[in-house]
Design an enzyme around this catalytic site. Sequence first.
Site, PDB file in Angstrom:
ATOM      1  N   GLU A 106      -7.945   0.303 -15.748  1.00  0.00           N
ATOM      2  CA  GLU A 106      -7.191  -0.118 -14.364  1.00  0.00           C
ATOM      3  C   GLU A 106      -7.022  -1.444 -13.937  1.00  0.00           C
ATOM      4  O   GLU A 106      -7.675  -2.468 -14.449  1.00  0.00           O
ATOM      5  CB  GLU A 106      -8.071   0.590 -13.315  1.00  0.00           C
ATOM      6  CG  GLU A 106      -7.397   0.404 -11.929  1.00  0.00           C
ATOM      7  CD  GLU A 106      -6.140   1.155 -11.587  1.00  0.00           C
ATOM      8  OE1 GLU A 106      -5.183   0.695 -12.050  1.00  0.00           O
ATOM      9  OE2 GLU A 106      -6.123   1.957 -10.543  1.00  0.00           O
ATOM     10  N   ASP A 107      -5.995  -1.750 -13.605  1.00  0.00           N
ATOM     11  CA  ASP A 107      -5.681  -3.266 -13.045  1.00  0.00           C
ATOM     12  C   ASP A 107      -6.618  -3.700 -12.065  1.00  0.00           C
ATOM     13  O   ASP A 107      -7.085  -4.679 -12.174  1.00  0.00           O
ATOM     14  CB  ASP A 107      -4.077  -3.202 -12.895  1.00  0.00           C
ATOM     15  CG  ASP A 107      -3.643  -2.154 -11.624  1.00  0.00           C
ATOM     16  OD1 ASP A 107      -4.510  -1.437 -11.073  1.00  0.00           O
ATOM     17  OD2 ASP A 107      -2.728  -2.436 -11.193  1.00  0.00           O
ATOM     18  N   ASP A 110      -9.570  -1.581  -5.389  1.00  0.00           N
ATOM     19  CA  ASP A 110      -9.385  -1.928  -4.231  1.00  0.00           C
ATOM     20  C   ASP A 110     -10.299  -1.192  -3.373  1.00  0.00           C
ATOM     21  O   ASP A 110     -11.397  -1.466  -3.195  1.00  0.00           O
ATOM     22  CB  ASP A 110      -7.900  -2.016  -3.938  1.00  0.00           C
ATOM     23  CG  ASP A 110      -7.386  -2.602  -2.665  1.00  0.00           C
ATOM     24  OD1 ASP A 110      -8.105  -3.573  -2.156  1.00  0.00           O
ATOM     25  OD2 ASP A 110      -6.358  -1.984  -1.958  1.00  0.00           O
ATOM     26  N   PHE A 159      -3.558 -10.646  -1.939  1.00  0.00           N
ATOM     27  CA  PHE A 159      -2.325  -9.572  -2.681  1.00  0.00           C
ATOM     28  C   PHE A 159      -2.050 -10.230  -3.798  1.00  0.00           C
ATOM     29  O   PHE A 159      -1.421 -11.425  -3.696  1.00  0.00           O
ATOM     30  CB  PHE A 159      -1.290  -9.177  -1.853  1.00  0.00           C
ATOM     31  CG  PHE A 159      -0.645  -8.077  -2.356  1.00  0.00           C
ATOM     32  CD1 PHE A 159      -0.730  -6.769  -2.100  1.00  0.00           C
ATOM     33  CD2 PHE A 159       0.632  -8.418  -3.055  1.00  0.00           C
ATOM     34  CE1 PHE A 159       0.095  -5.933  -2.885  1.00  0.00           C
ATOM     35  CE2 PHE A 159       1.325  -7.542  -3.700  1.00  0.00           C
ATOM     36  CZ  PHE A 159       1.000  -6.031  -3.530  1.00  0.00           C
ATOM     37  N   ARG A 172       5.540  -7.975 -12.640  1.00  0.00           N
ATOM     38  CA  ARG A 172       4.558  -7.386 -13.736  1.00  0.00           C
ATOM     39  C   ARG A 172       4.643  -8.324 -14.829  1.00  0.00           C
ATOM     40  O   ARG A 172       3.494  -8.268 -15.665  1.00  0.00           O
ATOM     41  CB  ARG A 172       4.945  -6.139 -13.906  1.00  0.00           C
ATOM     42  CG  ARG A 172       4.886  -5.083 -12.864  1.00  0.00           C
ATOM     43  CD  ARG A 172       4.947  -3.623 -13.486  1.00  0.00           C
ATOM     44  NE  ARG A 172       5.204  -2.320 -12.496  1.00  0.00           N
ATOM     45  CZ  ARG A 172       4.262  -1.752 -11.840  1.00  0.00           C
ATOM     46  NH1 ARG A 172       2.903  -2.295 -11.955  1.00  0.00           N
ATOM     47  NH2 ARG A 172       4.718  -0.998 -10.905  1.00  0.00           N
TER      48      ARG A 172
HETATM   49  P1  5GP Z   1      -7.350   1.651  -4.554  1.00  0.00           P
HETATM   50  O1  5GP Z   1      -7.169   3.358  -4.706  1.00  0.00           O
HETATM   51  O2  5GP Z   1      -8.550   1.224  -5.256  1.00  0.00           O
HETATM   52  O3  5GP Z   1      -7.424   1.067  -3.061  1.00  0.00           O
HETATM   53  O4  5GP Z   1      -5.977   1.069  -4.953  1.00  0.00           O
HETATM   54  C1  5GP Z   1      -5.713   0.615  -6.577  1.00  0.00           C
HETATM   55  C2  5GP Z   1      -4.550   0.347  -6.541  1.00  0.00           C
HETATM   56  O5  5GP Z   1      -3.755  -0.247  -5.425  1.00  0.00           O
HETATM   57  C3  5GP Z   1      -4.203  -0.375  -7.753  1.00  0.00           C
HETATM   58  O6  5GP Z   1      -4.162   0.461  -9.107  1.00  0.00           O
HETATM   59  C4  5GP Z   1      -2.937  -1.216  -7.405  1.00  0.00           C
HETATM   60  O7  5GP Z   1      -1.837  -0.417  -7.725  1.00  0.00           O
HETATM   61  C5  5GP Z   1      -2.874  -1.275  -6.086  1.00  0.00           C
HETATM   62  N1  5GP Z   1      -3.226  -2.612  -5.546  1.00  0.00           N
HETATM   63  C6  5GP Z   1      -4.565  -2.905  -4.709  1.00  0.00           C
HETATM   64  N2  5GP Z   1      -4.665  -4.221  -4.536  1.00  0.00           N
HETATM   65  C7  5GP Z   1      -3.511  -4.799  -5.232  1.00  0.00           C
HETATM   66  C8  5GP Z   1      -2.909  -6.275  -5.153  1.00  0.00           C
HETATM   67  O8  5GP Z   1      -3.520  -6.901  -4.708  1.00  0.00           O
HETATM   68  N3  5GP Z   1      -1.669  -6.304  -5.972  1.00  0.00           N
HETATM   69  C9  5GP Z   1      -0.984  -5.256  -6.321  1.00  0.00           C
HETATM   70  N4  5GP Z   1       0.041  -5.512  -6.862  1.00  0.00           N
HETATM   71  N5  5GP Z   1      -1.611  -3.920  -6.085  1.00  0.00           N
HETATM   72  C10 5GP Z   1      -2.742  -3.759  -5.532  1.00  0.00           C
END
Ligand code: 5GP
Length: 183
Positions: A106-107, A110, A159, A172
């Site tokens: 995963e990237d 959050d 962010f 990206r």
């Molecule tokens: P989660 O379900 O953990 O809240 O969300 C994860 C997803 O939210 C990540 O895969 C990404 O797509 C998006 N996301 C969360 N924080 C960021 C951020 O700081 N930048 C970007 N570009 N996407 C984020």
Amino acid sequence: MSELKVLISRQKIAKRVSELGAQITKDYAGQAVILVGVLKGATIFLSDLARQVHLDATFDFIGVSSYGNRPTPTQELKSGWDSTGEVKLTKDVDQTIKDKNIILVEDILDTGLTMTYLKRLLQARQPKSLKVATLLDKPSRRKLPLEGDYVGFKIPDEFVVGYGLDYAEKYRNISDICVVPRK
Ligand code: 5GP
């Protein structure tokens, strides 16, 4: 778009990805692994990580999106994406994962909602093992208790874009991880 500020340089990313690859290589010595990238943000991390994993390794991809109203890019930047927790599968893996070693790639972690959903979904298919590799982690935003097994960098609640991460599908292809100033 106001100026992007480099948070993690490409050199630091390369060093850390190589360390994560070495750790995975050690942990799974003698075994095969399937690296499952979460579309689209993890694609660049997966392609770099895979080349540092010296094992019998294959790729697969899984796609998700959140139900409900995705905030506009400006809202997303200001307050993050507080999804409802309902995650929808948009693309499943292409193979059966029973008795296989799976590493979800995963990237960023959050709130943890997406990864919790994916782990549950794949765990039900009885893989031999299931672990999570994430380049970034924002622990202060977590809504569900979830830890990555291989974590590149813990970052504050900013962010970020670049190295696969987008802002309205852009950025990206930037090589560094950058903060988009909230002003
Ligand atoms: P989660 O379900 O953990 O809240 O969300 C994860 C997803 O939210 C990540 O895969 C990404 O797509 C998006 N996301 C969360 N924080 C960021 C951020 O700081 N930048 C970007 N570009 N996407 C984020």
